[in-house]
Scaffold this active site. Structure first.
Site, PDB file in Angstrom:
ATOM      1  N   SER A 139       1.288  -1.625   0.152  1.00  0.00           N
ATOM      2  CA  SER A 139       0.162  -0.038   0.074  1.00  0.00           C
ATOM      3  C   SER A 139       1.055   1.365   0.261  1.00  0.00           C
ATOM      4  O   SER A 139       1.650   1.070   0.370  1.00  0.00           O
ATOM      5  CB  SER A 139      -0.943   0.101   0.753  1.00  0.00           C
ATOM      6  N   TYR A 152      -2.543   0.586  10.819  1.00  0.00           N
ATOM      7  CA  TYR A 152      -1.955   0.241   9.314  1.00  0.00           C
ATOM      8  C   TYR A 152      -0.745   0.516   8.260  1.00  0.00           C
ATOM      9  O   TYR A 152      -0.904  -0.384   7.695  1.00  0.00           O
ATOM     10  CB  TYR A 152      -3.583   0.421   8.063  1.00  0.00           C
TER      11      TYR A 152
END
Length: 247
Positions: A139, A152
């Site tokens: 990501s 995250y």
């Protein structure tokens, strides 16, 4: 176009979103795709929709036992493992001070430990083959986090460090380890099922990304088209991390 015909490639979290698109695309290139999902029925439904080149498996990526069971099953049925796409992930957005230990641990287990276990499980077979390609779907949050995503982002940054270290160790074994960094992609994880936020009109390409665009990057990295790439990071974010195109 990536040539992966006949390859045997595991995709985790392949029953929805980016994982499903990756499985569908790799199968369209005539690879044998191992459709991994926590729920076997979900994996079977996806595999049925893809067709005869898809093989469903029940795979909770946080379970070392399930990883070893799945790998042995694949070796028995296919005789080899050419690629692994670590795609399964979970996103829980909370302000830093409100993130619970339980939620943080869940993301560590799925996003970080799941990748570690998957790599460990396939590496022995890839070493025997003296060849293999691991692609970790990470990501842009790993290097450009957004609000309410501290935990995250931390798990994704850990996967980057893990991937680079593994690439150094495994290169002489014929095993490549690379990464894809999606930006905003039109899946339920990114949009919450509430439609595409207007923010994406301001990124340089003026739109949100589509799952197939991640799948194409993965196909490149899993194939011999990227034979001299290891430890490589491909950013697929429409220019989001460059800044906005607002006038």
């Amino acid at each position: 176009m990536a040539n992966i015909q006949g390859q045997v490639i595991i995709i985790t979290g392949a029953n929805r979103g980016q994982g499903k698109a990756i499985a569908e695309h790799l199968a369209s290139l005539e690879a044998n795709v191992i459709v991994g999902a926590r729920n076997l029925k979900d994996a079977q439904t996806t595999a049925t929709n893809i067709g005869e080149l898809a093989y469903p498996v029940e795979l909770n990526v946080t379970s070392e036992e399930q990883w070893h069971s799945v790998v042995q099953d694949i070796i028995r049925n296919f005789g080899r493992i050419d690629g692994l796409v670590n795609n399964a992930g979970v996103l829980i957005r909370q302000p830093f001070t409100e993130m619970t230990v339980s939620d943080y641990q869940q993301m560590i287990e799925v996003n970080q430990l799941g990748v570690f276990l998957g790599m460990q499980a396939v590496i022995p077979q890839m070493k025997r083959q003296q060849k293999g390609s691991i692609v970790n779907n990470v990501s842009i949050s790993s290097f450009a986090p957004i609000r309410k995503s501290s935990a995250y982002a931390a798990t994704k940054a850990a996967v980057v460090a893990m991937s680079k270290s593994a690439a150094i160790e495994l290169g002489l074994e014929g095993i490549r380890v690379n990464m894809v960094h999606p930006g905003g992609i039109d899946t339920d994880m990114a949009t919450g099922g509430e439609g595409v936020p207007s923010f994406y009109e301001s990124v340089p390409l003026g739109r949100i990304g589509q799952p197939i665009e991640i799948a194409k990057a993965v196909a490149f990295l899993v194939s011999e088209e990227s034979s001299y790439c290891t430890g490589t990071e491909i950013v697929v974010d429409g220019g989001m991390t460059l800044g906005t195109s607002d006038q």
